[in-house]
Scaffold this active site. Structure first.
Site, PDB file in Angstrom:
ATOM      1  CG  ASP A 369      -1.988   1.011   1.195  1.00 31.94           C
ATOM      2  OD1 ASP A 369      -2.208   1.573   0.120  1.00 31.94           O
ATOM      3  OD2 ASP A 369      -2.609   1.261   2.242  1.00 31.94           O
ATOM      4  CG  ASP A 653      -6.666  -3.455   2.158  1.00 30.14           C
ATOM      5  OD1 ASP A 653      -6.968  -3.363   0.964  1.00 30.14           O
ATOM      6  OD2 ASP A 653      -6.268  -2.500   2.843  1.00 30.14           O
TER       7      ASP A 653
END
Length: 914
Positions: A369, A653
């Site tokens: 990320d 996620d």
């Protein structure tokens, strides 16, 4: 009809604001022994059926004030911490019995029983002593490891956002008490049983309690008193997961008083998972036992068949069995893994699953990320872009234009974060905190704004719309404040704001705004858009017919230590790929800053991702990626044989984190759902921590391979010495008692020292290993066999020289043989260096534990020969000068030969590469 609907929306809010926010009208009710049952206050058993105001009144709390600190401390003392024993603390007796349930122990016990049967009390006593020492070392090592893991779990304590004394604070979940006002949002694990007071688009996954896989819609409205657990929509229950939306509620039960606490008492605790590495080690030990049994039976049968004495053959078989067993293998493996987990914890990587330790060293791709991992996650508003100009809020003396004030008003109103008395401290999303700080700098305080424009309804951010909205009472009408992704807000807008009047938003204006988004993104700014709408009904669809007010560019600079970490990954053969939901130009800017992508590198956006054979080739950044696409990317890399580490922080996620070989969750900003799905939690949310954990994983695997090879080479040399002596006409050159003593000394301490190694300096400059690669492959077994053969040859050479050249007596020959083999095994530790390292300066010679182990072992090996009582038990005599010359020269020969062979092999390899 519209006015009636408005009244229905506003009235509960106004009633709650009046009844619950007036802390001076409601005295906090103390909870005494008569009103508390366990962790649940009396009268709250049917909280789901009572009005929210009634529940809060009984608990003596207020919506916007919460509990006073002093009252909360008193309740915590009386009710106890908000804890449920989800896993029984490992009992010492169970760990002790686990040590005894081993094929190695069974074989040693059988050897001791045979010795006792033949009346050899000394040997039987020695075997029992070895069993006690081996079991004791294993027990205390595993006990310490288990307690260490339990301690590590405490590092990952859950937290909750709580209102106390009128301020929002982040507290450990175990400190919650009945009456605490808790703020909930999508991705949170519910920390206690909570009666909802406010809810916006709130849903919860309660499958852990009810078995229903579909998320349950939640609201603040009471339900029937006889409603089943799955029907109590006004409640959130501990252990369930919030899947979407936001809400505020009051804690009505904690700890064992929660619904989960009641269930937990009925659930049998599951056995802890054993990692692939542990299973491999156990399988290796079991295989060694079966090999030993086969060799023992064959040797005894061969000896008896050739007319040798049965007792002699039994003694030899016992010696052979004891020699072949790697007693120290499970002990040292447990220590290595436990120490590795602590070392990773010191590097801010909390290992949630032990299997992650071994997989780390094989990682080939990191899907990372951006926000908070590659960047500082310290957002600041750098640019305001309005229809008729731009403004930098950081410029002093620039003032705030009416357009900018209108834009910031929406950004402050449509916001879930909160700021403390100082602008630097707050809670909630960092981007929203930055918007609040920018508004405060412009004189727009959210508390003051909401007094003038009371909040009526909230539409939480939704991944589908990529927008959020709040609805505020504005006289007889309602102001809808919206913020979100620029493309989404632009698509929902029909007009654009102006200082004088709103104008239609045509295609030309839309293209202009899109170019502004790209321009701000190319500067490394995160861009959001703000819009508003005036409506007559608070229930009107919020994401239609909006007036576009402008863009806000926020800066989240790259961490200073990330470029070096990315370069280290490249040297280690690890491909780093940024996977983010941000705009492509913003993602490219940060990726270039940290070295993930060059000026001509490939950047792909979600929806255009090609997962074909060459679709992922050369792509360094995936932007605007949805949760489903993240999961697809992980699978696509895995299908190509890659070992994938995936970072994430949100509830969306979680599927990708669980699918990845190594799921890495953010410890500071990560949601509870993401943490549950991950194998590793980063306590500092920093990308360099991942690199440090990968290095530690490689070191752990190398250390395990190194000490396993050392132990087996030493034990194989003992087997070969005993076996060759039995097959020849020579008497046993080393006694079973001596082998037992030798294994306790040379197996455990040097192996411990090798397990404590810090690893090679350039361990990250080699390619990742194949995850299917065994601990000991063919190259390692070849080296083990060669090293054992050289040590065996040196031992027999000392035996022959002592008996036929120096003509020593039997006791002296046994002493020479024993000490030659013992010191050859000690020097063998230096042969455990990596093949490409320097002979005198390497990871073994730099390890201080190795030198300490050698010193200790030397004292333990030499001492018994000079202590008559110990010498008599072990069959040793004090060596004279000639014997010492023979012992040292013979024991050093294997070390010199192996080092010479390693150097020659290294030169040949170098010449071949040249």
């Amino acid at each position: 009809m519209a006015s009636d609907q408005v009244h229905q929306v506003q009235q509960p809010v106004r009633e709650r604001t009046a009844a619950l926010d007036g802390s001076q009208e409601i005295e906090p009710a103390g909870l005494d022994s008569h009103t508390v049952s366990g962790n649940t206050p009396a009268g709250t058993e049917a909280s789901h059926a009572l009005a929210a105001g009634t529940v809060m009144s009984r608990l003596g709390t207020s919506l916007h004030g919460g509990l006073p600190d002093a009252e909360a401390r008193g309740r915590l003392a009386r009710c106890g911490p908000n804890l449920i024993a989800t896993k029984e603390r490992a009992r010492a007796l169970v760990l002790l019995l686990h040590q005894l349930a081993s094929p190695v122990v069974y074989l040693l016990a059988a050897a001791g029983a045979l010795s006792l049967y033949f009346g050899d009390w000394q040997e039987a006593t020695a075997v029992v002593a070895v069993l006690v020492v081996n079991t004791g070392l294993g027990f205390f090592t595993e006990l310490r490891a288990v307690r260490s893991v339990e301690g590590l779990r405490a590092l990952g304590t859950r937290s909750a956002r709580v209102r106390r004394d009128g301020h929002v604070r982040v507290l450990a979940a175990e400190d919650l008490v009945p009456g605490d006002v808790v703020l909930i949002e999508g991705g949170d694990a519910v920390p206690a049983d909570i009666r909802l007071v406010e809810a916006s688009n709130l849903g919860a996954d309660e499958s852990a309690l009810t078995g229903e896989s579909v998320p349950v819609e939640k609201s603040a409205d009471p339900v029937g008193a006889d409603a089943r657990l799955a029907e109590r929509s006004s409640m959130l229950f501990r252990g369930t997961l919030v899947t979407r939306g936001t809400g505020t509620g009051v804690v009505v039960a904690t700890g064992s008083g929660t619904e989960l606490g009641g269930v937990s008492r009925l659930v049998e605790q599951a056995e802890p998972d054993r990692s692939l590495l542990e299973r491999r080690l156990e399988r290796l030990s079991a295989q060694m036992v079966w090999v030993v049994l086969t060799m023992t039976v064959l040797l005894a049968g061969l000896g008896v068949a050739t007319g040798k004495d049965l007792r002699l053959m039994t003694e030899a078989s016992i010696a052979l069995a004891v020699a072949a067993i790697p007693e120290g293998l499970p002990i040292v493996a447990t220590l290595t893994l436990a120490r590795g987990m602590w070392r990773m914890a010191r590097r801010n990587a909390l290992i949630e699953r032990l299997s992650a330790v071994e997989t780390l060293g094989a990682t080939t791709v990191i899907l990372t990320d951006k926000t908070g991992t590659l960047t500082e996650n310290r957002m600041t508003v750098r640019r305001l872009s309005m229809p008729f100009g731009e403004q930098d809020p950081a410029e002093r003396g620039s003032g705030t234009t009416p357009e900018a004030e209108r834009l910031l008003r929406v950004a402050v109103l449509c916001n879930d974060a909160s700021l403390g008395p100082g602008s630097e401290h707050g809670s909630g999303d960092p981007m929203e905190q930055a918007l609040l700080r920018a508004g405060r700098s412009a004189g727009l305080d959210r508390a003051a704004l909401r007094r003038d424009l009371p909040l009526v309804r909230k539409h939480a951010f939704d991944a589908g719309t990529r927008m959020m909205a709040t609805v505020h009472a504005c006289g007889p009408r309602y102001l809808v404040a919206v913020k979100g992704a620029p493309e989404a807000v632009l698509a929902a807008s029909r007009r654009t704001g102006d200082e004088e009047r709103d104008r239609p938003l045509d295609n030309v204006a839309r293209d202009l705004w899109r170019r502004r988004v790209e321009e701000l993104g190319s500067q490394g700014l995160r861009v959001i858009a703000c819009a508003e709408r005036m409506v007559g009904d608070a229930g009107t669809e919020p994401f239609e017919e909006l007036t576009f007010l402008g863009l806000v560019g926020l800066e989240d600079p790259a961490r200073e230590d990330v470029p070096e970490a990315v370069a280290a990954c490249r040297d280690a053969g690890i491909h780093v790929v940024m996977v983010t939901g941000d705009h492509a130009v913003t993602a490219r800017s940060i990726a270039q800053a940290v070295g993930i992508v060059g000026p001509g590198g490939r950047v792909m956006e979600g929806g255009t991702v090609d997962e074909g054979e060459d679709g992922l080739q050369g792509v360094a950044v995936f932007a605007r990626v949805s949760p489903a696409e993240k999961l697809s990317l992980v699978r696509a890399y895995q299908e190509r044989g890659q070992v994938v580490a995936m970072t994430g922080d949100g509830v969306n996620d979680a599927p990708a984190l669980r699918q990845a070989d190594i799921g890495v969750a953010m410890g500071r900003r990560g949601t509870d759902v993401a943490r549950e799905a991950a194998a590793i939690v980063l306590l500092d949310d920093a990308f360099p921590t991942i690199v440090g954990a990968i290095r530690e994983g490689r070191v752990i695997f190398d250390n395990i391979r190194r000490f396993a090879a050392y132990l087996l080479a030493c034990n194989l040399s003992e087997v070969m010495v005993v076996g060759l002596a039995v097959l020849s006409t020579l008497p046993l050159p080393i006694l079973p008692l001596q082998i037992l003593y030798l294994n306790v000394v040379t197996d455990v301490f040097p192996a411990f020292a090798l397990a404590m190694g810090e690893g090679r300096d350039h361990i990250l400059q080699r390619p990742p290993r194949d995850p299917r690669e065994p601990i000991l492959g063919r190259p390692q077994w070849v080296r083990i066999t060669l090293h054992a053969s050289v040590m065996t040859a040196a031992t027999f050479a000392a035996l022959l020289v002592g008996e036929f050249w120096l003509t020593l007596d039997r006791a002296s020959v046994v002493t020479v043989t024993f000490l030659t083999l013992a010191f050859a095994q000690l020097w063998q530790v230096f042969n455990m260096r990596a093949s490409g390292s320097q002979p005198f300066r390497n990871e073994v010679t730099r390890n201080p534990w190795v030198w300490a182990a050698l010193l200790l072992c030397t004292v333990l090996l030499v001492g018994p020969a000079y202590v008559p009582s110990l010498g008599a038990v072990l069959g040793l005599v004090p060596p004279d000068l000639g014997m010492w010359v023979l012992i040292l020269s013979a024991s050093l020969t294997p070390l010199l030969l192996v080092q010479l062979g390693t150097m020659v092999a290294g030169m040949r390899k170098h010449d071949g590469q040249a």
